[in-house]
Write a protein that holds these residues in place. Structure first.
Motif, PDB file in Angstrom:
ATOM      1  N   HIS A   1      41.033  32.789  39.505  1.00 11.99           N
ATOM      2  CA  HIS A   1      40.334  33.999  39.055  1.00 11.99           C
ATOM      3  C   HIS A   1      40.420  34.093  37.532  1.00 11.99           C
ATOM      4  O   HIS A   1      41.288  33.478  36.910  1.00 11.99           O
TER       5      HIS A   1
ATOM      6  N   GLU B   1      43.184  41.770  47.833  1.00 11.88           N
ATOM      7  CA  GLU B   1      42.825  40.408  47.460  1.00 11.88           C
ATOM      8  C   GLU B   1      44.005  39.451  47.461  1.00 11.88           C
ATOM      9  O   GLU B   1      43.829  38.249  47.382  1.00 11.88           O
TER      10      GLU B   1
ATOM     11  N   ASP C   1      37.844  36.711  52.930  1.00 10.42           N
ATOM     12  CA  ASP C   1      37.554  38.117  52.621  1.00 10.42           C
ATOM     13  C   ASP C   1      36.129  38.298  52.092  1.00 10.42           C
ATOM     14  O   ASP C   1      35.695  39.414  51.822  1.00 10.42           O
ATOM     15  N   HIS C   2      35.386  37.206  51.973  1.00 10.87           N
ATOM     16  CA  HIS C   2      33.989  37.279  51.537  1.00 10.87           C
ATOM     17  C   HIS C   2      33.040  36.786  52.627  1.00 10.87           C
ATOM     18  O   HIS C   2      31.920  37.273  52.741  1.00 10.87           O
TER      19      HIS C   2
ATOM     20  N   GLU D   1      44.392  35.563  49.008  1.00  8.48           N
ATOM     21  CA  GLU D   1      43.761  34.286  48.710  1.00  8.48           C
ATOM     22  C   GLU D   1      44.250  33.630  47.435  1.00  8.48           C
ATOM     23  O   GLU D   1      43.769  32.578  47.067  1.00  8.48           O
TER      24      GLU D   1
ATOM     25  N   HIS E   1      31.128  32.838  48.512  1.00  3.48           N
ATOM     26  CA  HIS E   1      31.967  31.647  48.711  1.00  3.48           C
ATOM     27  C   HIS E   1      32.712  31.769  50.031  1.00  3.48           C
ATOM     28  O   HIS E   1      32.680  32.816  50.675  1.00  3.48           O
TER      29      HIS E   1
ATOM     30  N   HIS F   1      37.096  44.715  44.034  1.00  3.70           N
ATOM     31  CA  HIS F   1      38.088  43.687  44.376  1.00  3.70           C
ATOM     32  C   HIS F   1      39.235  43.570  43.382  1.00  3.70           C
ATOM     33  O   HIS F   1      39.288  42.620  42.600  1.00  3.70           O
TER      34      HIS F   1
ATOM     35  N   ASP G   1      33.989  36.169  43.424  1.00  4.17           N
ATOM     36  CA  ASP G   1      35.193  35.829  42.662  1.00  4.17           C
ATOM     37  C   ASP G   1      34.810  34.798  41.606  1.00  4.17           C
ATOM     38  O   ASP G   1      33.963  33.947  41.860  1.00  4.17           O
TER      39      ASP G   1
HETATM   40 ZN   LIG Z   1      38.037  37.391  46.892  1.00  2.00          ZN
END
Ligand SMILES: [Zn+2]
Ligand SMILES: [Zn+2]
Length: 353
Positions: free
Chosen positions: A300, A349, A55-56, A352, A51, A322, A128
């Motif tokens: 999440h 993490e 951080d991804h 975000e 996504h 993560h 995530d």
């Molecule tokens: Zn993440």
């Protein structure tokens, strides 16, 4: 793709005698058979991206593969020049003999789990995810696999989300009270994911929502790519700082966490500020940030959500990454008798959410 239950004897044989489909390298999760990475942090040739969160999805890869709805967000963040291929959910592509498909992760629009299949072995990387259906993006789909790589951002028993409808009611009541005091309600939430969810939850109020430029830019990209999404949102306007307090009256302002310390916020006083994040489950977090209100609205999975999602995969082996990887991996080993290991990833993490 959903498959039948995995027979324990057969799956034991699989992981004992077959080459692992993924390995953790200095650049991130790597598939040696297909020669590609998933959400790598180093610069690589071929990156599958779960996504568009930063951080991804990082800059500098030679080619990207992601869900159709993630592509425009990637281009917006990383530049139009990047080379992107896309897949719909459930569509399959083969790289070096490894069958790859993407499945809904329910995290943000365009978020996907990555399913890898090679000679009867199935591995799934969650990226995530959340298990609550947010009404905006297809809900998390449990995918049967031998090895499941799961995130663990909120992998502590203290994290248990209230139902979305209750959080929504609390938020709407708060906005009403703030308006009655002739203050401006300001909601703080991450630009991709949280902001769209807030808009969705505010739609029924008919209130006009003013969006910080970084939130507005993502909104525009999403609406341009998927015009039908606009039906899920209330009327929105660009808020260009420093802006005018007058125009915000009777409306709501959405800003990202990074704008919290901006000088122009003082010009909007009296205002009331609410953080919208899973971290707000811990009371101290809201106080530390000087918030007037806090809503533990997360993109999440909470602790029960993580456990349910992991169980639904039927995986005999779980890699945890993560977040609270160590705690969750130990719990899975000791309480669920699942072979689990924690993977260290170099990035926190908290940003975000
Ligand atoms: Zn993440
Ligand atoms: Zn994310």
């Amino acid at each position: 793709m959903a498959e039948g239950p995995i027979q324990p004897e057969a799956s034991m044989l699989l992981t004992k005698h077959m080459e692992p489909l993924l390995a953790l390298t200095a650049q991130g999760l790597y598939c040696p058979i297909g020669d590609f990475f998933i959400d790598p942090w180093g610069k690589v040739d071929k990156a599958i991206i779960t996504h568009a969160h930063s951080d991804h999805a990082r800059a500098g890869h030679r080619s990207y593969l992601c869900h159709t709805d993630t592509a425009p967000l990637l281009k917006q963040r990383l530049g139009e020049h990047i080379q992107v291929e896309t897949l719909q959910y459930g569509e399959t592509v083969s790289i070096g003999g490894v069958q790859i498909s993407l499945h809904p992760a329910g995290h943000v629009i365009g978020s996907a789990q990555v399913r890898l299949s090679f000679r009867g072995q199935v591995w799934v990387v969650s990226g995530d995810y959340k298990v609550v259906d947010d009404g905006l993006t297809p809900a998390f789909e449990p995918v049967r696999c031998h090895v499941f790589v799961t995130e663990s951002t909120f992998g502590l028993p203290v994290y248990r989300w209230a139902p979305q409808a209750i959080l929504q009611q609390r938020m709407l009541t708060w906005i009403q009270e703030v308006h009655q005091q002739e203050q401006i309600p300001i909601l703080i939430g991450y630009s991709l994911g949280k902001a769209q969810r807030l808009l969705y939850l505010l739609k029924e109020t008919g209130l006009h929502c003013w969006l910080h430029p970084s939130i507005y830019a993502i909104h525009e990209t999403l609406i341009t790519h998927r015009p039908e999404l606009s039906q899920k949102f209330p009327p929105v306007h660009l808020f260009q700082p420093p802006g005018r307090r007058q125009e915000l009256q009777h409306g709501v302002l959405l800003i990202p966490p990074a704008a919290r310390e901006s000088q122009w916020l003082h010009r909007l006083e009296p205002c009331s500020i609410a953080y919208c994040s899973g971290w707000m489950q811990i009371r101290g977090h809201a106080r530390q940030r000087g918030a007037d209100a806090a809503f533990a609205l997360s993109d999440h999975a909470d602790w029960p959500g993580l456990l349910a999602a992991i169980e639904a995969t039927g995986a005999e082996e779980v890699w945890v990454t993560h977040g609270y990887a160590h705690t969750l991996a130990r719990y899975l080993r000791e309480t669920k008798q699942i072979s689990a290991r924690d993977l260290l990833s170099p990035f926190a993490e908290e940003m975000e959410e």
